[in-house]
Design an enzyme around this catalytic site. Sequence first.
Site, PDB file in Angstrom:
ATOM      1  N   LYS A 186      35.986 -36.807   4.035  1.00  0.00           N
ATOM      2  CA  LYS A 186      34.808 -37.445   4.628  1.00  0.00           C
ATOM      3  C   LYS A 186      34.389 -38.734   3.935  1.00  0.00           C
ATOM      4  O   LYS A 186      33.850 -39.635   4.593  1.00  0.00           O
ATOM      5  CB  LYS A 186      33.629 -36.469   4.626  1.00  0.00           C
ATOM      6  CG  LYS A 186      33.816 -35.273   5.556  1.00  0.00           C
ATOM      7  CD  LYS A 186      32.582 -34.400   5.544  1.00  0.00           C
ATOM      8  CE  LYS A 186      32.740 -33.215   6.470  1.00  0.00           C
ATOM      9  NZ  LYS A 186      31.526 -32.399   6.545  1.00  0.00           N
ATOM     10  N   ASP A 228      26.779 -34.334  10.586  1.00  0.00           N
ATOM     11  CA  ASP A 228      26.564 -33.114   9.798  1.00  0.00           C
ATOM     12  C   ASP A 228      25.092 -32.812   9.562  1.00  0.00           C
ATOM     13  O   ASP A 228      24.653 -31.663   9.669  1.00  0.00           O
ATOM     14  CB  ASP A 228      27.264 -33.221   8.441  1.00  0.00           C
ATOM     15  CG  ASP A 228      28.743 -32.875   8.500  1.00  0.00           C
ATOM     16  OD1 ASP A 228      29.127 -32.113   9.408  1.00  0.00           O
ATOM     17  OD2 ASP A 228      29.493 -33.353   7.640  1.00  0.00           O
TER      18      ASP A 228
END
Length: 290
Positions: free
Chosen positions: A72, A108
Amino acid sequence: MTQITGKTGLTGLLGSPVAHSISPLMHNYSFQALDLDYVYLCFDVKEQGLKAAVEGLRALNVRGFNLTMPDKNRVLEYLDDLSCAARLIGAVNTVENQNGRLIGHNTDGIGFMRSAKEQGLELKGKTMTLLGAGGAATAICAQAALDGVAQLHIFLRSTSAHLPRMETLAENLSSTTDCCLQIHDIQNLSALQNAAEDSALLVNATSVGMAPDCENCLLPEDFCFPSNLTVADIIYNPWKTKLLSLAENAGCKTFNGYSMLLYQGAEAFRIWTGRDMPVGKVQNYLQMQE
């Protein structure tokens, strides 16, 4: 499953490990339910292979892809632009292909805060404790501050390579929101105990405890969980991590990362297709697969 044609668009997930992911079930079901000609696949890609994978997906003109640990943060250097949220957080979990330009997003934080709300938690004006400083942790921090959490205690290893980025994020959020963010060494158990006692929610935002290393836990077995504390883990495989088991034994309410995955996926789905994922139908479908 919808028949694959010469026009089928490709989406997928990069990370390692990924074999456990339920994202293919979730997205492929949604594509079929909305009669969209796309397919979603998983690709086990470690950090050293990430650049080649991203350039390969760009060359293949994929519609977009997700990223999970450990990719990420590293992926930022291979993208053309970032959304405002992704730039603030310094991590990307969703990439959109806009005519050859790869745009990084982060869904997220939205997914996690929506899952907390689903548990009946009202966190505005409350204190929250977070374990970790990776991509998911920074996303949750940012969204929590933006959603009105009053105080956020962040625990990580003092030797973590993510510490400078987390310090910068905490400084930015402290100056742009009303949230007070404090960073602590995770080995300082007395500080962690005090933070837990003041918090409405404690979150493990690391991969510690994920299958196959299910016996690992960031907190010691004799940690004193306040019974009025809710404990969350962004892991969903295993369904109940050692952390959640210890918290449940202490009388705490707990939840795992399943709903976070669902809601962050729904936002990624919207980015790629412009359509709303049929979340209720997806939940029913996934329950049937268990």
